[in-house]
Structure formats: structure tokens, C-alpha cells
Design a protein around this motif. Sequence first.
Motif, PDB file in Angstrom:
ATOM      1  N   LYS A 281       0.829  -1.212   0.000  1.00  0.00           N
ATOM      2  CA  LYS A 281       0.000   0.000   0.000  1.00  0.00           C
ATOM      3  C   LYS A 281       0.862   1.259   0.000  1.00  0.00           C
ATOM      4  O   LYS A 281       0.570   2.214  -0.720  1.00  0.00           O
ATOM      5  N   LYS A 282       1.922   1.258   0.789  1.00  0.00           N
ATOM      6  CA  LYS A 282       2.796   2.434   0.871  1.00  0.00           C
ATOM      7  C   LYS A 282       3.491   2.715  -0.449  1.00  0.00           C
ATOM      8  O   LYS A 282       3.554   3.856  -0.894  1.00  0.00           O
ATOM      9  N   ILE A 283       4.022   1.674  -1.087  1.00  0.00           N
ATOM     10  CA  ILE A 283       4.745   1.939  -2.336  1.00  0.00           C
ATOM     11  C   ILE A 283       3.794   2.264  -3.479  1.00  0.00           C
ATOM     12  O   ILE A 283       4.154   3.005  -4.393  1.00  0.00           O
ATOM     13  N   ALA A 284       2.572   1.743  -3.422  1.00  0.00           N
ATOM     14  CA  ALA A 284       1.585   2.094  -4.447  1.00  0.00           C
ATOM     15  C   ALA A 284       1.282   3.591  -4.379  1.00  0.00           C
ATOM     16  O   ALA A 284       1.151   4.249  -5.411  1.00  0.00           O
ATOM     17  N   LYS A 285       1.217   4.135  -3.173  1.00  0.00           N
ATOM     18  CA  LYS A 285       0.978   5.576  -3.004  1.00  0.00           C
ATOM     19  C   LYS A 285       2.131   6.403  -3.552  1.00  0.00           C
ATOM     20  O   LYS A 285       1.942   7.543  -3.967  1.00  0.00           O
ATOM     21  N   LYS A 286       3.342   5.824  -3.563  1.00  0.00           N
ATOM     22  CA  LYS A 286       4.519   6.520  -4.104  1.00  0.00           C
ATOM     23  C   LYS A 286       4.604   6.384  -5.624  1.00  0.00           C
ATOM     24  O   LYS A 286       5.488   6.948  -6.240  1.00  0.00           O
ATOM     25  N   GLY A 287       3.689   5.616  -6.225  1.00  0.00           N
ATOM     26  CA  GLY A 287       3.691   5.468  -7.675  1.00  0.00           C
ATOM     27  C   GLY A 287       4.481   4.283  -8.202  1.00  0.00           C
ATOM     28  O   GLY A 287       4.714   4.176  -9.404  1.00  0.00           O
ATOM     29  N   VAL A 288       4.895   3.388  -7.324  1.00  0.00           N
ATOM     30  CA  VAL A 288       5.620   2.192  -7.756  1.00  0.00           C
ATOM     31  C   VAL A 288       4.633   1.260  -8.467  1.00  0.00           C
ATOM     32  O   VAL A 288       3.526   1.024  -7.981  1.00  0.00           O
ATOM     33  N   ASN A 289       5.024   0.771  -9.631  1.00  0.00           N
ATOM     34  CA  ASN A 289       4.196  -0.149 -10.409  1.00  0.00           C
ATOM     35  C   ASN A 289       4.272  -1.544  -9.774  1.00  0.00           C
ATOM     36  O   ASN A 289       5.358  -2.106  -9.645  1.00  0.00           O
ATOM     37  N   ILE A 290       3.118  -2.084  -9.400  1.00  0.00           N
ATOM     38  CA  ILE A 290       3.058  -3.407  -8.766  1.00  0.00           C
ATOM     39  C   ILE A 290       2.241  -4.328  -9.657  1.00  0.00           C
ATOM     40  O   ILE A 290       1.109  -4.004 -10.022  1.00  0.00           O
ATOM     41  N   ARG A 291       2.832  -5.470 -10.002  1.00  0.00           N
ATOM     42  CA  ARG A 291       2.122  -6.481 -10.785  1.00  0.00           C
ATOM     43  C   ARG A 291       2.185  -7.815 -10.053  1.00  0.00           C
ATOM     44  O   ARG A 291       3.236  -8.186  -9.524  1.00  0.00           O
TER      45      ARG A 291
ATOM     46  N   PHE B 189       1.222 -11.927 -10.530  1.00  0.00           N
ATOM     47  CA  PHE B 189       0.873 -13.035 -11.406  1.00  0.00           C
ATOM     48  C   PHE B 189       0.596 -14.247 -10.529  1.00  0.00           C
ATOM     49  O   PHE B 189       1.479 -14.697  -9.793  1.00  0.00           O
ATOM     50  N   ALA B 190      -0.633 -14.769 -10.599  1.00  0.00           N
ATOM     51  CA  ALA B 190      -1.022 -15.906  -9.758  1.00  0.00           C
ATOM     52  C   ALA B 190      -2.308 -16.513 -10.323  1.00  0.00           C
ATOM     53  O   ALA B 190      -2.999 -15.873 -11.115  1.00  0.00           O
ATOM     54  N   PRO B 191      -2.643 -17.733  -9.889  1.00  0.00           N
ATOM     55  CA  PRO B 191      -3.924 -18.327 -10.295  1.00  0.00           C
ATOM     56  C   PRO B 191      -5.070 -17.674  -9.510  1.00  0.00           C
ATOM     57  O   PRO B 191      -5.482 -18.152  -8.463  1.00  0.00           O
ATOM     58  N   LEU B 192      -5.556 -16.570 -10.009  1.00  0.00           N
ATOM     59  CA  LEU B 192      -6.494 -15.723  -9.276  1.00  0.00           C
ATOM     60  C   LEU B 192      -7.838 -16.381  -9.012  1.00  0.00           C
ATOM     61  O   LEU B 192      -8.492 -16.071  -8.021  1.00  0.00           O
ATOM     62  N   SER B 193      -8.260 -17.284  -9.879  1.00  0.00           N
ATOM     63  CA  SER B 193      -9.569 -17.928  -9.695  1.00  0.00           C
ATOM     64  C   SER B 193      -9.595 -18.806  -8.447  1.00  0.00           C
ATOM     65  O   SER B 193     -10.669 -19.175  -7.976  1.00  0.00           O
ATOM     66  N   LYS B 194      -8.428 -19.103  -7.879  1.00  0.00           N
ATOM     67  CA  LYS B 194      -8.349 -19.968  -6.694  1.00  0.00           C
ATOM     68  C   LYS B 194      -8.170 -19.168  -5.398  1.00  0.00           C
ATOM     69  O   LYS B 194      -7.935 -19.740  -4.350  1.00  0.00           O
ATOM     70  N   VAL B 195      -8.276 -17.852  -5.492  1.00  0.00           N
ATOM     71  CA  VAL B 195      -8.030 -16.984  -4.345  1.00  0.00           C
ATOM     72  C   VAL B 195      -9.336 -16.298  -3.947  1.00  0.00           C
ATOM     73  O   VAL B 195     -10.162 -15.972  -4.798  1.00  0.00           O
ATOM     74  N   LYS B 196      -9.525 -16.059  -2.653  1.00  0.00           N
ATOM     75  CA  LYS B 196     -10.747 -15.430  -2.158  1.00  0.00           C
ATOM     76  C   LYS B 196     -10.965 -14.063  -2.804  1.00  0.00           C
ATOM     77  O   LYS B 196     -10.041 -13.279  -2.960  1.00  0.00           O
ATOM     78  N   LYS B 197     -12.209 -13.791  -3.166  1.00  0.00           N
ATOM     79  CA  LYS B 197     -12.567 -12.547  -3.839  1.00  0.00           C
ATOM     80  C   LYS B 197     -12.232 -11.307  -3.002  1.00  0.00           C
ATOM     81  O   LYS B 197     -11.848 -10.275  -3.537  1.00  0.00           O
ATOM     82  N   GLU B 198     -12.369 -11.400  -1.687  1.00  0.00           N
ATOM     83  CA  GLU B 198     -12.070 -10.261  -0.821  1.00  0.00           C
ATOM     84  C   GLU B 198     -10.594  -9.875  -0.921  1.00  0.00           C
ATOM     85  O   GLU B 198     -10.243  -8.696  -0.968  1.00  0.00           O
ATOM     86  N   LEU B 199      -9.733 -10.892  -0.947  1.00  0.00           N
ATOM     87  CA  LEU B 199      -8.295 -10.637  -1.064  1.00  0.00           C
ATOM     88  C   LEU B 199      -7.977 -10.016  -2.416  1.00  0.00           C
ATOM     89  O   LEU B 199      -7.195  -9.072  -2.503  1.00  0.00           O
ATOM     90  N   LEU B 200      -8.613 -10.509  -3.467  1.00  0.00           N
ATOM     91  CA  LEU B 200      -8.386  -9.954  -4.805  1.00  0.00           C
ATOM     92  C   LEU B 200      -8.856  -8.510  -4.899  1.00  0.00           C
ATOM     93  O   LEU B 200      -8.191  -7.676  -5.510  1.00  0.00           O
ATOM     94  N   ALA B 201      -9.995  -8.210  -4.290  1.00  0.00           N
ATOM     95  CA  ALA B 201     -10.515  -6.841  -4.317  1.00  0.00           C
ATOM     96  C   ALA B 201      -9.533  -5.888  -3.640  1.00  0.00           C
ATOM     97  O   ALA B 201      -9.264  -4.787  -4.139  1.00  0.00           O
ATOM     98  N   GLU B 202      -8.986  -6.308  -2.524  1.00  0.00           N
ATOM     99  CA  GLU B 202      -8.008  -5.480  -1.821  1.00  0.00           C
ATOM    100  C   GLU B 202      -6.738  -5.308  -2.659  1.00  0.00           C
ATOM    101  O   GLU B 202      -6.191  -4.216  -2.763  1.00  0.00           O
ATOM    102  N   LEU B 203      -6.312  -6.376  -3.279  1.00  0.00           N
ATOM    103  CA  LEU B 203      -5.089  -6.342  -4.073  1.00  0.00           C
ATOM    104  C   LEU B 203      -5.238  -5.482  -5.321  1.00  0.00           C
ATOM    105  O   LEU B 203      -4.316  -4.778  -5.718  1.00  0.00           O
ATOM    106  N   LYS B 204      -6.424  -5.483  -5.922  1.00  0.00           N
ATOM    107  CA  LYS B 204      -6.675  -4.675  -7.124  1.00  0.00           C
ATOM    108  C   LYS B 204      -6.523  -3.179  -6.859  1.00  0.00           C
ATOM    109  O   LYS B 204      -6.274  -2.417  -7.777  1.00  0.00           O
ATOM    110  N   GLU B 205      -6.665  -2.775  -5.614  1.00  0.00           N
ATOM    111  CA  GLU B 205      -6.512  -1.362  -5.267  1.00  0.00           C
ATOM    112  C   GLU B 205      -5.071  -0.879  -5.428  1.00  0.00           C
ATOM    113  O   GLU B 205      -4.837   0.309  -5.620  1.00  0.00           O
ATOM    114  N   VAL B 206      -4.106  -1.806  -5.353  1.00  0.00           N
ATOM    115  CA  VAL B 206      -2.698  -1.394  -5.398  1.00  0.00           C
ATOM    116  C   VAL B 206      -1.895  -2.039  -6.523  1.00  0.00           C
ATOM    117  O   VAL B 206      -0.776  -1.607  -6.794  1.00  0.00           O
ATOM    118  N   ALA B 207      -2.449  -3.069  -7.171  1.00  0.00           N
ATOM    119  CA  ALA B 207      -1.643  -3.825  -8.131  1.00  0.00           C
ATOM    120  C   ALA B 207      -2.424  -4.199  -9.381  1.00  0.00           C
ATOM    121  O   ALA B 207      -3.649  -4.315  -9.358  1.00  0.00           O
TER     122      ALA B 207
END
Length: 124
Positions: free
Chosen positions: A38-48, A50-68
Motif C-alpha cells: 500500500k505504501k509503495i503504491a501511493k509513491k507510484g511504484v508499479n506493482i504487478r 501473477f497468480a492463479p487468481l480464480s483460486k483466491v478469495k474474492k475479498e483478497l483480490l478486491a483489496e489487491l486490485k486497489e494497489v496492483a
Amino acid sequence: NSYSQIEELIKNASKSVVIVTNADGLPRKINYLRNALKKIAKKGVNIRVFAPLSKVKKELLAELKEVAELKDVEMDARFVLVDDENLIFMISDNVNANSNHDDSIWIKSKNFVSAFSKLYREYS
């Protein structure tokens, strides 16, 4: 431990962070690295990520989409690239891995890591 080293590298990132992991590793990494990402996303660092997203909880993905930027890939590799200068390969099998113990290899070599990063970007 490996996660502490990854967290320190991420906190000091100035350009980019790439996280490649599997379905079991993603929640561990996000839970441990959440604040640093979260801190580096605010500084403008590009975060990517790569993972099998369909196997991960939607809540975690929603949080992650905010920064990556997220890309759904199915692979068993686990590594983190920071600023095309640092590369950490996780080498423990997933069964024995956790945020307190996960064996890894850290490579700090601008030439090697930059070439590895370029190859990964072009073929992913």
C-alpha cells in the motif's frame, strides 16, 4: 527470514515490484506484505501480481486490485522482482512454506535480474 527480506526490498522499491506466486502463496504474501504494498503504491511504484487468481478469495483480490495490476496465470513458480535489480526465488515446496520459514535465494545483480525481468515481461 525470506518474507522479512522481501518486505524490506519492497519498502525500498522506487520503480516496480513483480510478484509471481501460486494459489497457496498469494494469501501468505499479501497478509505479510499488505502495508508495504500500500505504501509503495501511493509513491507510484508499479506493482504487478501473477497468480492463479480464480483460486483466491474474492475479498483478497478486491483489496489487491486497489494497489496492483493482476494477471491470472497458473504456475508453480514463486519469486519477487524489485526494480529490475533484486530477485528472490522461493525454493521451498509449498507444503512446508509459511511466512515464518520459506527458503529462498536472493540475487542482487542488475545485469542478470534485468535480463530475467525482460524475458519474463516478454513471455508472460
